[in-house]
Design an enzyme around this catalytic site. Structure first.
Site, PDB file in Angstrom:
ATOM      1  N   ASP A   1       0.826  -1.211   0.000  1.00  0.00           N
ATOM      2  CA  ASP A   1       0.000   0.000   0.000  1.00  0.00           C
ATOM      3  C   ASP A   1       0.860   1.262   0.000  1.00  0.00           C
ATOM      4  O   ASP A   1       2.035   1.241   0.356  1.00  0.00           O
ATOM      5  CB  ASP A   1      -0.919   0.006   1.216  1.00  0.00           C
ATOM      6  N   GLU A   2       0.259   2.354  -0.371  1.00  0.00           N
ATOM      7  CA  GLU A   2       0.836   3.698  -0.250  1.00  0.00           C
ATOM      8  C   GLU A   2       2.283   3.786  -0.751  1.00  0.00           C
ATOM      9  O   GLU A   2       3.144   4.399  -0.127  1.00  0.00           O
ATOM     10  CB  GLU A   2       0.743   4.166   1.205  1.00  0.00           C
TER      11      GLU A   2
END
Length: 591
Positions: free
Chosen positions: A402-403
């Protein structure tokens, strides 16, 4: 004395003895001293279990109930009236209703005339020859003894005349699968039948809720212990019902993790996802890269530098074993290619320029990335996956994803194309946040949806190629979100989430194009930027986690806010007995 004779004697006593607690030496210490798996000796049915006043020669005499012979701890007359019971004894004429359970069962058929009474002569019978069933029975006995004071011996065969809790395998009901159970309550017995021991365990979680709330007291409570009569048929809607605990932003001790396992397993949550690495810290021993923990698991790591610590492999394996006895499977996560600042502080060779970044103790995200074109990166990744897979018996290994704003889209896909197959190489199913769905290799992986929208085109496309999904929408399932603007802990970037918000959604319709066939379950993540101890964990998790658990276990047809709110309100006293620091939501009428 021969066993058949003793059985007849005990049966006589069972019909005549008052059904209040006889203190038992196996009663546990208060729950907040920390969970343990220390072995407790199982009681044996013999004369020593019976007091001298119960035994008269070779026969058992019922106590004579008169005002002149009874003390404060017993009834003052032979008739049960409100005037003869102390306040601690008087908790209503019966225990909870059969339909009071969280998560809501599939089928409930009450029988008001079949109430079971748990008493001093009750025994727990487990499937002969099954160590797994015996283990479930032993755990149940340890849970019931402190409040009741009863011996509750665990036996492979029980005398027919004694009141019995039976845990039997061989349900022969395909609907139940591996985790479902049937529970039947009659005046003389409680019988839980299941296809697998996991179902027996789930049935005992229901049984605990069917006993009065005082069953969770760490000390003996003198009262009548009843279970409402009737039948329950129950099995999960989704196979995966998870909670996540962030160990990276603040390290939570093994004792705290075990306590959380105890608490989540009460609601038939069967996976605990441990987030073991992030920009602020690395929390799992990796032998081939020892500075990960010696540098990035040490003093000054964690948000605000207040979360040092890490799990040794031995501690991790102990947690895995502890969870397994409660039918919770541990899912380890190493986040990459982003969220890797702590790893790069320990090993600058993991950066593209070979320069160590400064340690980070803030809560910013999206600034770190592994060097995608470097062979060192993939040697590191494979070593970590190999060592973690070797100590993780569960099927999943979470690789984050993620991210990763500091990684270009092309590099991100290239990274996942190399790393997702590495997880399979070491015998695990790859699992990651929903961004991994961009990579074709995710067709055999599980993607965890954490977005706040109801559309996610990459994920919807991926499920058509085989990707499975765990639902964790941040504005519904993230337990670190504040309840309201004045909540002292947590964040609010995704939403303010009260209990009704956590309950009011359906995993199978949340994201367009991701239907029930693609969804394997739900998970409630708890990020620890603002958390420091077990009290903080409990305050943010409860009462919202039971809402997510019900969405994962119970049929869609049973989802009803008014019903859930009433059952949750009735559960509150159990948390009080356990010493759980839950948030008393104003949306709930607490008992």
């Amino acid at each position: 004395m021969a066993i058949p004779v003793m059985s007849r004697l005990l049966a006589t006593a069972a019909l005549t003895l008052p059904l209040f607690a006889i203190p038992h030496p196996a009663a546990a210490a208060p729950a907040r001293s920390g969970p343990t798996d220390a072995t407790q000796t199982t009681s044996t049915l013999n004369k020593s279990m019976l007091t001298e006043s119960m035994l008269t020669g070779s026969t058992l005499a019922a106590p004579t109930l008169t005002k002149s012979t009874l003390t404060k701890s017993t009834l003052t007359t032979s008739t049960l009236t409100t005037s003869t019971l102390t306040r601690s004894m008087l908790a209503g004429p019966t225990g909870p209703m059969l339909s009071s359970v969280i998560p809501a069962p599939v089928e409930v058929r009450p029988d008001p005339g079949a109430t079971f009474r748990l008493g001093a002569l009750t025994v727990i019978r487990t499937q002969p020859g099954s160590d797994a069933a015996r283990s479930v029975g032993d755990l149940l006995a340890r849970e019931l003894r402190p409040a009741t004071g009863f011996g509750l011996p665990v036996l492979p065969v029980a005398p027919r005349a004694l009141p019995t809790i039976s845990l039997m395998l061989g349900a022969r009901d395909n609907r139940l699968g591996d985790e479902g159970y049937r529970l039947a309550v009659s005046p003389t017995s409680v019988t839980i039948r299941a296809n697998k021991a996991a179902g027996l365990f789930a049935g005992t979680r229901t049984l605990l809720q069917l006993l009065p709330a005082e069953i969770d007291s760490p000390r003996v409570v003198r009262r009548v212990w009843t279970v409402a009569g009737g039948d329950i048929v129950d099995y999960p809607r989704f196979a995966y019902r998870g909670a996540m605990l962030d160990e990276a932003r603040h390290f939570h001790t093994p004792r705290e993790v075990r306590a959380y396992i105890d608490e989540i397993s009460r609601f038939k949550v069967n996976y605990l996802h441990l987030h073991l690495s992030d920009d602020q810290g690395w929390r799992i021993q990796i032998d081939s890269w020892p500075r990960l923990t010696s540098v990035s698991g040490g003093a000054g790591t964690g948000v605000d530098g207040e979360g040092p610590g890490f799990l040794t492999k031995a501690q991790y394996k102990d947690i895995v074993a502890y969870a397994a006895k409660r039918y919770v499977t541990i899912v380890p996560e190493i986040d990459m290619p982003g969220h890797v600042n702590a790893a790069q502080v320990a090993y600058p060779s993991l950066t593209c320029d070979g320069v160590a970044p400064a340690p980070r103790t803030d809560t910013e995200v999206g600034y770190s990335s592994l060097c995608i074109g470097s062979d060192t990166t993939y040697r590191f990744v494979e070593d970590v996956i190999r060592e973690l897979a070797a100590i993780t018996p569960g099927p999943y290994l979470h690789i984050g994803g993620d991210e990763a704003q500091a990684t270009s889209d092309a590099d991100y896909v290239a990274f996942q194309q190399r790393v997702l197959p590495l997880v399979a190489k070491y015998g695990k199913t790859a699992y990651g946040w929903n961004e991994i769905a961009k990579a074709p290799a995710a067709s055999t992986a599980v993607a965890q949806f954490w977005g706040t929208d109801t559309t996610e085109p990459d994920l919807a496309a991926a499920v058509t190629t085989g990707t499975k999904v765990v639902m964790s929408p941040a504005n519904k399932a993230y337990l670190d979100m504040k309840y309201n603007p004045s909540t002292p802990l947590g964040q609010d970037w995704a939403a303010l989430i009260e209990v009704r918000d956590a309950y009011g959604w359906d995993p199978a319709t949340r994201v367009a194009g991701v239907g029930e066939n693609a969804v394997i379950g739900v998970e409630a993540p708890l990020w620890s930027e603002t958390l420091r101890d077990l009290d903080d964990i409990e305050f943010m998790a409860f009462p919202r986690l039971p809402a997510i658990a019900e969405l994962g276990w119970s049929p869609r047809s049973t989802h009803d806010w008014d019903s859930f709110a009433a059952r949750l309100g009735a559960y509150g006293p159990r948390w009080t007995q356990q010493g759980v620091n839950f948030y008393p939501s104003p949306q709930i009428a607490w008992s």
